[in-house]
Design a protein around this motif. Structure first.
Motif, mmCIF file in Angstrom:
data_model
loop_
_atom_site.group_PDB
_atom_site.id
_atom_site.type_symbol
_atom_site.label_atom_id
_atom_site.label_comp_id
_atom_site.label_asym_id
_atom_site.label_seq_id
_atom_site.Cartn_x
_atom_site.Cartn_y
_atom_site.Cartn_z
ATOM 1 N N GLY A 699 0.819 -1.210 0.000
ATOM 2 C CA GLY A 699 0.000 0.000 0.000
ATOM 3 C C GLY A 699 0.850 1.255 0.000
ATOM 4 N N MET A 700 1.958 1.210 0.736
ATOM 5 C CA MET A 700 2.884 2.337 0.746
ATOM 6 C C MET A 700 3.444 2.585 -0.651
ATOM 7 N N GLY A 701 3.745 1.489 -1.372
ATOM 8 C CA GLY A 701 4.239 1.645 -2.739
ATOM 9 C C GLY A 701 3.219 2.311 -3.640
ATOM 10 N N TRP A 702 1.951 1.890 -3.521
ATOM 11 C CA TRP A 702 0.881 2.506 -4.325
ATOM 12 C C TRP A 702 0.819 4.008 -4.118
ATOM 13 N N LEU A 703 1.030 4.454 -2.899
ATOM 14 C CA LEU A 703 0.829 5.861 -2.562
ATOM 15 C C LEU A 703 2.093 6.702 -2.610
ATOM 16 N N THR A 723 11.872 1.397 -14.781
ATOM 17 C CA THR A 723 11.105 2.645 -14.795
ATOM 18 C C THR A 723 9.927 2.643 -13.828
ATOM 19 N N TYR A 724 9.615 1.479 -13.254
ATOM 20 C CA TYR A 724 8.493 1.370 -12.324
ATOM 21 C C TYR A 724 9.046 0.906 -10.989
ATOM 22 N N LYS A 725 8.874 1.707 -9.946
ATOM 23 C CA LYS A 725 9.591 1.498 -8.692
ATOM 24 C C LYS A 725 8.682 0.983 -7.589
ATOM 25 N N ILE A 726 8.792 -0.316 -7.311
ATOM 26 C CA ILE A 726 8.112 -0.880 -6.151
ATOM 27 C C ILE A 726 8.993 -0.680 -4.922
ATOM 28 N N PRO A 727 8.421 -0.721 -3.716
ATOM 29 C CA PRO A 727 9.251 -0.582 -2.510
ATOM 30 C C PRO A 727 10.253 -1.725 -2.402
ATOM 31 N N PRO A 760 -5.048 -4.678 5.696
ATOM 32 C CA PRO A 760 -3.825 -3.944 6.062
ATOM 33 C C PRO A 760 -3.289 -3.045 4.958
ATOM 34 N N PHE A 761 -3.658 -3.328 3.713
ATOM 35 C CA PHE A 761 -3.195 -2.499 2.592
ATOM 36 C C PHE A 761 -3.544 -1.036 2.833
ATOM 37 N N MET A 762 -4.756 -0.794 3.350
ATOM 38 C CA MET A 762 -5.246 0.578 3.510
ATOM 39 C C MET A 762 -4.638 1.292 4.706
ATOM 40 N N LEU A 763 -3.955 0.555 5.580
ATOM 41 C CA LEU A 763 -3.267 1.216 6.688
ATOM 42 C C LEU A 763 -2.163 2.132 6.180
ATOM 43 N N ALA A 764 -1.672 1.866 4.969
ATOM 44 C CA ALA A 764 -0.612 2.689 4.402
ATOM 45 C C ALA A 764 -1.088 4.089 4.029
ATOM 46 N N ILE A 765 -2.384 4.330 4.064
ATOM 47 C CA ILE A 765 -2.876 5.692 3.841
ATOM 48 C C ILE A 765 -2.306 6.628 4.907
ATOM 49 N N SER A 766 -1.934 6.068 6.059
ATOM 50 C CA SER A 766 -1.302 6.887 7.100
ATOM 51 C C SER A 766 0.009 7.483 6.608
ATOM 52 N N VAL A 767 0.741 6.783 5.737
ATOM 53 C CA VAL A 767 1.987 7.328 5.175
ATOM 54 C C VAL A 767 1.665 8.514 4.278
#
Length: 800
Positions: A699-703, A723-727, A760-767
């Motif tokens: 989720g952090m990577g998405w955001l 060119t595409y950066k995942i965490p 848990p994916f949506m917990l990364a909205i806190s970042v």
């Protein structure tokens, strides 16, 4: 006291923590097992469920002996296919010249729409996507044909030699243009409660805003792949990396013009799925099957990473426009929300994805007067598809952003504004789609996390830091999640399983779910082991197979264990009941007095080894196998009005994230993350904690870093790891502390557990919100930060 009766005031169970300067440590704690239906006791023997067990394939995966589709030994005569893709986003296909490809040594054929024996349109629910492009190409990367050759590299080289004559047509490449043209894959949907317009007029304060959230590439380690083998009498065996074997079976039979029973689909495991293999694995199976049918030999089709990026769909990008009213305390008075959903060129799963975004636009908060409009926009890009959260993240993020902006407008702590708007227990507890929130633990959970993470003290410390630090600024945010668990399409909430007990006492379980690394088979084996009272090591979970469990739903919606675990439990229970009745007859007691524990079968008169009971039962012709079936109770849903009870229960959680940004460059780092998450009574704490960690980081990577970029001609420029950066490992915060909320699921779910895959994916909205907090504290404009909040995005907001 029964585990279900525990209340939410208990201390959370610490499962994983990373010290600021140390390596991660994982502690496997014993969690009290729920009361067993036959023994009436919870801790009379060591139970498999509630224990941290190794993933059932872990050792094989580490040793490199776990078999994926591309590892299956190839049958003699196997050919390999490669796709011929459209180089333009929209156009009329006038001619395909394959002469240069066919002249290449080793090339056997070029397969196109003219070779399809059945329907030329895929058997998707909207029936709007051709198997191969027909007269028109609809996006850059659309598959027009296959080249089939003796080896994969020859096929790929030959595919590049195919010449395409395409007359370009105007392409629609963004949702705003599509919305203006009323270009939709499905009709718009509106859901409302109360009178949002009147409430906005009465509200003491109003805010209006627009922002966008990008898509996300699934980036599974194992790419899309299928291997199709012809059998006798026009039957077919399909090996596929899919989350939905039943749908692949249906799609292949539909394209070949044969009955479902002539196609068997098998999937032992996937190297990751995340939703990308829910529908779109079916494309490769269909393409390979058509080639195999035409050439009468086995065909394998494995996409390379670039083709996978270019052909397959992503998470749906969203654009938002909102008007919100609120009072001096930050309490929401009214909300008008418009969602523009980029669906790509076909519907795929866009309808239910967009619906779930509507369902989760409230997240944790009561919306009394609200109107939500959802537009499912048709664009000339890849057909976007399921991704972890399935529209939920795109719904949750909008309300979290709104509440943070309200707090900044009123100069209030965002946590206080969030707490002010939470769902209640006896009042303000009905969603905008008319489902009552009955299992709410949000307020105590968030309060507990704020206390254990030192949220209040840290806000003061960060304010002091920012006052004295001219370049590096910090931000902090605490955001919750309330995520509904069940398929919103009610018919998919069913599952079947088979349990076989062999004469040596070993046990085999087969169910309709698929294993993609999430530990489903491990949890199901734990459940079956407990039901039969045998050691976990005695249970083997086997490959998903449509000839064993038919009509299975996709492994998706976080419901894999809920559905398949319960079905397997029921199947094992049938076998146990057969054995209990047999032993009761031997000892002259009631079947309810027979206990199965620790590999033994116990009555007041005797204690027998499990293996001995099984062998004697077989000799007396007692059935040692059974099926099990489960359908989720209580749920109902009117898809015409989007009202009802689409979810069996909610999973809850909250996260506190702290970030630091460099105001000169826009670069940033996530410093600390504290999570308190609700998984009910965990069946396997180690696996659950892995899901929480992995979901959060994804989720952090998405955001933050995962930015998809299409150019003005519809070409995806970010189509490779370069060119595409995942965490990566360096992006994981040094302080990464996870605790589990101790309360069991209040609904009657298997072992009192809750789903853990998606929430848990949506917990990364806190970042994301912590980054916006840091931008605001640095004097920038947080309203300008779209997602993903790349360094460039942050810098632009700082310079506004």
């Amino acid at each position: 006291m029964n585990a279900r009766d525990k209340n939410s005031t208990e201390s959370p169970v610490v499962i994983s923590s990373r010290a600021d300067a140390g390596a991660p440590s994982v502690q496997a704690e014993t969690i009290e097992a729920p009361t067993h239906p036959s023994t009436g006791s919870g801790r009379t023997a060591l139970r498999a469920a509630g224990q941290s067990r190794f993933h059932e394939s872990a050792r094989a995966q580490v040793a490199g002996t776990a078999t994926y589709i591309d590892d299956i030994p190839e049958v003699r005569g196997t050919l390999h296919a490669a796709p011929v893709c459209s180089p333009v986003a929209h156009g009329i296909l006038r001619k395909l010249d394959a002469s240069a490809a066919l002249a290449l040594p080793g090339v056997r054929a070029v397969i196109d729409a003219g070779d399809i024996p059945g329907d030329t349109t895929l058997a998707a629910f909207a029936h709007d996507e051709p198997v191969f492009a027909l007269d028109t190409v609809m996006f850059t990367g659309q598959v027009i044909a296959l080249v089939v050759a003796d080896d994969v590299m020859t096929a790929r080289r030959a595919a590049r030699l195919v010449k395409l004559d395409i007359e370009p047509l105007p392409a629609v490449l963004n949702v705003h243009e599509a919305h203006a043209l009323e270009s939709y894959v499905l009709p718009p949907v509106q859901v409302s409660r109360g009178d949002a317009g009147a409430a906005l007029k009465r509200a003491p304060h109003q805010l209006e805003g627009r922002f966008e959230v990008g898509g996300q590439e699934h980036f599974y380690l194992e790419g899309q792949v299928a291997y199709v083998l012809p059998l006798e009498q026009n039957q077919w065996w399909v090996y596929t990396s899919t989350q939905h074997p039943g749908e692949v079976q249906h799609w292949v039979s539909h394209a070949l013009g044969i009955a479902n029973n002539a196609v068997t689909v098998e999937c032992r495991r996937m190297g990751g799925g995340f939703g990308g293999k829910e529908t779109q694995a079916g494309h490769l199976a269909v393409w390979a099957a058509i080639a195999a049918n035409q050439l009468k030999c086995p065909v394998k089709l494995r996409l390379d990473r670039d083709d996978d990026f270019m052909i397959t769909g992503k998470r749906h990008p969203f654009a938002y426009h909102y008007r919100v009213g609120f009072d001096d305390s930050g309490l929401l008075c009214g909300l008008e929300l418009e969602m523009l959903v980029n669906c790509g060129f076909s519907a795929d799963l866009s309808g239910p994805v967009a619906d779930r975004a509507i369902f989760h636009a409230d997240n944790a908060y009561f919306l009394e007067d609200v109107a939500v409009a959802s537009y499912r926009c048709k664009t000339n890009t890849q057909s976007h598809t399921a991704f972890r959260g399935f529209g939920g993240p795109q719904g949750v993020i909008v309300i979290e952003r709104i509440l943070s902006d309200i707090a900044r407008t009123l100069d209030l702590d965002p946590l206080d504004v969030r707490l002010r708007n939470l769902y209640g227990i006896t009042e303000r507890n009905v969603t905008h789609y008319q489902m009552q929130v009955e299992d709410n633990v949000l307020e105590p959970l968030m309060t507990q996390l704020a206390l254990t993470s030192g949220y209040r003290e840290r806000r003061e410390q960060i304010a002091a830091w920012n006052a004295s630090s001219p370049v590096i600024k910090k931000g902090l945010a605490l955001t919750p999640v309330k995520f509904g668990i069940s398929f919103t399409a009610t018919l998919f909430n069913q599952a079947g399983a088979l349990v076989h007990v062999y004469t040596d006492g070993s046990v085999q379980v087969n169910h309709g779910g698929t294993e993609m690394g999430q530990g489903l088979n491990t949890k199901v084996a734990q459940i079956v082991a407990d039901e039969l009272g045998v050691p976990f090591e005695r249970v083997l979970a086997t490959a998903s197979d449509t000839s064993k469990v038919p009509n299975a739903s996709a492994t998706a919606a976080s419901s894999g264990t809920d559905l398949n675990g319960r079905a397997a439990q029921f199947a094992a229970r049938h076998v146990r009941d057969n054995l209990a009745a047999f032993v009761a007859g031997l000892d002259g007691c009631g079947a309810g007095a027979v206990r199965f524990e620790g590999g033994q079968v116990i009555t007041e008169k005797s204690t027998r080894r499990w293996e001995d009971v099984v062998g004697t039962a077989y000799a007396n012709r007692i059935q040692l196998w059974s099926d099990g079936f489960y359908r989720t109770p209580k749920i109902h849903y009117d898809k015409t009005t989007l009202t009802g009870r689409p979810f069996y229960y909610f999973a809850y959680g909250a996260a506190v994230s702290e970030v630091a940004i460099d105001t000169l460059t826009g670069e940033y780092r996530v410093l600390k993350v504290d999570i308190l998450h609700d998984v009910g009574h965990s069946i396997n704490p180690a696996i659950d904690i892995g899901q929480i960690e992995g979901g959060f980081i994804q989720g952090m990577g998405w955001l933050t870093t995962e930015q998809l970029v299409w150019n003005g001609k519809g070409y995806l420029q970010t189509h490779a790891p370069s060119t595409y950066k995942i965490p990566a490992t360096g992006d994981v915060p040094a302080h990464f502390k996870i605790e589990l909320w101790p309360e069991a699921n209040r609904e009657d779910n298997v072992h009192g557990s809750k789903a853990v895959g998606e929430p848990p994916f949506m917990l990364a909205i806190s970042v994301y919100e912590a980054l916006r907090d840091a931008v605001a504290q640095a004097g920038g404009d947080a309203l300008l930060v779209n997602a993903p909040a790349t360094a460039e995005e942050v810098l632009q907001a700082l310079c506004a």
